[in-house]
Design an enzyme around this catalytic site. Sequence first.
Site, mmCIF file in Angstrom:
data_model
loop_
_atom_site.group_PDB
_atom_site.id
_atom_site.type_symbol
_atom_site.label_atom_id
_atom_site.label_comp_id
_atom_site.label_asym_id
_atom_site.label_seq_id
_atom_site.Cartn_x
_atom_site.Cartn_y
_atom_site.Cartn_z
ATOM 1 N N LYS A 50 -10.596 -3.292 -2.521
ATOM 2 C CA LYS A 50 -10.222 -4.396 -1.628
ATOM 3 C C LYS A 50 -11.101 -4.401 -0.388
ATOM 4 O O LYS A 50 -11.123 -3.440 0.377
ATOM 5 C CB LYS A 50 -8.752 -4.300 -1.239
ATOM 6 C CG LYS A 50 -8.303 -5.498 -0.415
ATOM 7 C CD LYS A 50 -6.817 -5.659 -0.415
ATOM 8 C CE LYS A 50 -6.397 -6.854 0.418
ATOM 9 N NZ LYS A 50 -4.954 -7.021 0.434
ATOM 10 N N GLY A 59 0.816 -1.213 0.000
ATOM 11 C CA GLY A 59 0.000 0.000 0.000
ATOM 12 C C GLY A 59 0.850 1.263 0.000
ATOM 13 O O GLY A 59 1.794 1.374 0.779
ATOM 14 N N ASN A 66 -1.366 -1.039 -4.978
ATOM 15 C CA ASN A 66 -2.296 -0.943 -3.859
ATOM 16 C C ASN A 66 -2.185 0.459 -3.248
ATOM 17 O O ASN A 66 -1.092 0.942 -2.968
ATOM 18 C CB ASN A 66 -1.958 -2.036 -2.840
ATOM 19 C CG ASN A 66 -2.921 -2.062 -1.669
ATOM 20 O OD1 ASN A 66 -2.861 -1.202 -0.797
ATOM 21 N ND2 ASN A 66 -3.795 -3.057 -1.621
ATOM 22 N N CYS A 110 -7.832 -1.829 5.732
ATOM 23 C CA CYS A 110 -6.744 -2.113 6.650
ATOM 24 C C CYS A 110 -7.211 -1.932 8.083
ATOM 25 O O CYS A 110 -7.659 -0.851 8.466
ATOM 26 C CB CYS A 110 -5.540 -1.218 6.418
ATOM 27 S SG CYS A 110 -4.211 -1.639 7.564
HETATM 28 C C1 FMN Z 1 2.550 -8.210 6.832
HETATM 29 C C2 FMN Z 1 1.315 -7.909 6.028
HETATM 30 C C3 FMN Z 1 1.143 -6.651 5.458
HETATM 31 C C4 FMN Z 1 0.006 -6.345 4.715
HETATM 32 N N1 FMN Z 1 -0.119 -5.111 4.145
HETATM 33 C C5 FMN Z 1 -1.205 -4.829 3.362
HETATM 34 C C6 FMN Z 1 -1.308 -3.584 2.672
HETATM 35 O O1 FMN Z 1 -0.432 -2.726 2.722
HETATM 36 N N2 FMN Z 1 -2.427 -3.352 1.930
HETATM 37 C C7 FMN Z 1 -3.421 -4.285 1.807
HETATM 38 O O2 FMN Z 1 -4.396 -4.035 1.112
HETATM 39 N N3 FMN Z 1 -3.337 -5.480 2.436
HETATM 40 C C8 FMN Z 1 -2.256 -5.777 3.206
HETATM 41 N N4 FMN Z 1 -2.156 -7.022 3.817
HETATM 42 C C9 FMN Z 1 -3.226 -8.015 3.640
HETATM 43 C C10 FMN Z 1 -2.880 -9.013 2.517
HETATM 44 O O3 FMN Z 1 -2.705 -8.366 1.283
HETATM 45 C C11 FMN Z 1 -3.949 -10.110 2.389
HETATM 46 O O4 FMN Z 1 -5.176 -9.505 2.089
HETATM 47 C C12 FMN Z 1 -4.112 -10.941 3.654
HETATM 48 O O5 FMN Z 1 -2.879 -11.116 4.296
HETATM 49 C C13 FMN Z 1 -4.730 -12.316 3.389
HETATM 50 O O6 FMN Z 1 -3.907 -13.112 2.536
HETATM 51 P P1 FMN Z 1 -2.843 -14.201 3.073
HETATM 52 O O7 FMN Z 1 -3.532 -15.030 4.098
HETATM 53 O O8 FMN Z 1 -2.402 -14.956 1.860
HETATM 54 O O9 FMN Z 1 -1.720 -13.424 3.666
HETATM 55 C C14 FMN Z 1 -1.003 -7.338 4.563
HETATM 56 C C15 FMN Z 1 -0.836 -8.598 5.143
HETATM 57 C C16 FMN Z 1 0.304 -8.907 5.859
HETATM 58 C C17 FMN Z 1 0.451 -10.275 6.454
#
Ligand code: FMN
Lengths: 300, 265
Positions: A163, A45, A98, A128
């Site tokens: 999202k 992001g 993002n 978020c």
């Molecule tokens: C460390 C971390 C940082 C993340 N940062 C963002 C972000 O900046 N923007 C966003 O839309 N989602 C962010 N997410 C969410 C992920 O993009 C994703 O939607 C979520 O982790 C579920 O997928 P996963 O289980 O494969 O990780 C973040 C997730 C993690 C674990």
Amino acid sequence: MNLSVNFAGIDIKNPVTTASGTFGSGAEYKDFVDLNKLGAVTTKGVASVPWEGNQTPRICETYSGMLNAIGLQNPGIDLFIKRDIPFLKQYDTKIIVNVCGKTLDEYIEVVKRLAEEDIDLLEINISCPNVKAGGIAFGQDPELARQVTDKVKQYAKQPVIMKLSPNVTDITEMARAVEAGGADAVSLINTLTGMKIDINKRTFALANKTGGLSGPAIKPVAVRMVYQVANAVKIPVLGMGGIQNAEDALEFIMAGATMVAVGTANFNNPSVTEDIINGLETFMDKNGVKDINELIGCVK
Amino acid sequence: MADRKKCKAQVTSQIKLTEDIYSMWIKFPKNTDISVAVPGQFISMYCHDGSRMLPRPISICQINTNDNMLRVVYRTVGKGTKEFSMLGAGSTIDIIAPLGNGFIIDTDIFKNALLIGGGIGIPPMLELAKKLRENGSESVKVVLGYRDGTLFLKDEFEPYADVYVSTEDGSSGIKGNTIDVINEYGIEADIIYACGPLPMLRGIKVLAKERGIKAQLSLEERMACGIGACLGCVCNSKEKDEHSNVKNKRICKDGPVFDSEEIIF
Ligand SMILES: Cc1cc2nc3c(=O)[nH]c(=O)nc-3n(C[C@H](O)[C@H](O)[C@H](O)COP(=O)(O)O)c2cc1C
Ligand SMILES: Cc1cc2nc3c(=O)[nH]c(=O)nc-3n(C[C@H](O)[C@H](O)[C@H](O)COP(=O)(O)OP(=O)(O)OC[C@H]3O[C@@H](n4cnc5c(N)ncnc54)[C@H](O)[C@@H]3O)c2cc1C
Ligand code: FES
């Protein structure tokens, strides 16, 4: 065999991208993954100005997953445009940027700056759970979500993915709201709000107290929500939440996702995205599937 | 070029040093080149149990370039390290190595080195002491801070350094901490290298500043990716960091070793 999909009007060579925030801008993974193999890279992001993020600890492990409260630390749109987009342009992969913001104006500012950039899609993070202002507030109120989408669409030059947050009572209501606002696609799920307590220190495991739960632990919730949303709206779905291997990715695709994103699994194996793409090919080969599009939403 | 991978390494031996401290030698396959490793760097060790997804960062304690092997010495604190402690010779373990930036050695400018290890911060000092000797350091002094008289690894430092000890319970060496030892013996140096608990590192930062000497400190933080992508493991920095564009640095990628004046903690 065809792995390519058309997502919100963009032809993408395979349905696999990275989940925002888990892959940086790709630079940190280039030694571990051939970025040319990925359908798209979704970047961390980015906001209109640099954000410091939260205090540490920002991370803690949980059963089959983790909590994070990074707080959307990011270098700001100027450096992102100068450094990260040119980096990704060296590769034959689509770029999904993002976008985060604390106010509507902040989102718009970033979207405007990106309008002239050579990127493929925008993903607007209204979900978020780790920043107090903005973010989640837009993602939990259908009317606000519709308004943000509508405003973003006025300035966006690329297709817009909204999202969605799973931290709502009815995810289909949110999906319909952003569709009504003109969204070209939706992505889900962002993390589920969670908490962990360190019983020895009698304190919260994260400095932010709460964090976003991700990883395999949330996968069944994510598959269910992707299925519901895919059946509630006409725009395509980018599914994510706990994908670790090709079988997981296929669950999302069969539930109705046109694309899938891999997040937390990258932390367990930085080359996992490539393995997943190879695994999709193997599955199709074994099962005589000629076109991955046959599988999208095949489970009704 | 995507030429790095999480690799399947092999445990060649594992012994118990104390009630909760283990020493493990690990042999790496050809695709992981250990000859590039330097003291102060760490490795990401992954659990076999799939419900524990995140890597355990563990410092390099010794490097054996000839056989492409590394040694780690770690304390069993939770489920992951307990799992590692059960691995016998011949077991495989998934690892990414080496990671991060290690200690900078310049024996021409810094002739007299003082190494300070507190508790489980002791292991990385061993390879450093050895490398300083090999690079012609005039003197290598090491202060080891222990809880009690178990004194793990102490003997192994003797060939490379003058060894001083503190114990919290006073069972060996000076009763107190590593800084008490430095003051008690009036130890002088041109450069300090340290790894250990935060209060110790804080004390060393102050001490280095007072004496006007450089100190390189190895920091710890919870990690998720271990390769600089997730921004989970940051520490505050004095100046705006070039990569993050804010005043913080990634411990896994920009550290874990930092100049004491560059970071705020
Ligand atoms: C460390 C971390 C940082 C993340 N940062 C963002 C972000 O900046 N923007 C966003 O839309 N989602 C962010 N997410 C969410 C992920 O993009 C994703 O939607 C979520 O982790 C579920 O997928 P996963 O289980 O494969 O990780 C973040 C997730 C993690 C674990
Ligand atoms: C750069 C670096 C070098 C290290 N070197 C050593 C070493 O040489 N020897 C040694 O014994 N320990 C070392 N540690 C600490 C070691 O990483 C933790 O003790 C270990 O991760 C604990 O795992 P666990 O599953 O047993 O504990 P749990 O508490 O069950 O772990 C749960 C989660 O928290 C993380 N975690 C727990 N404690 C720490 C910690 N202190 N630092 C970072 N993450 C933690 C784990 O990695 C895991 O993700 C180092 C840490 C860092 C950051
Ligand atoms: S652990 Fe991900 S940036 Fe350091």
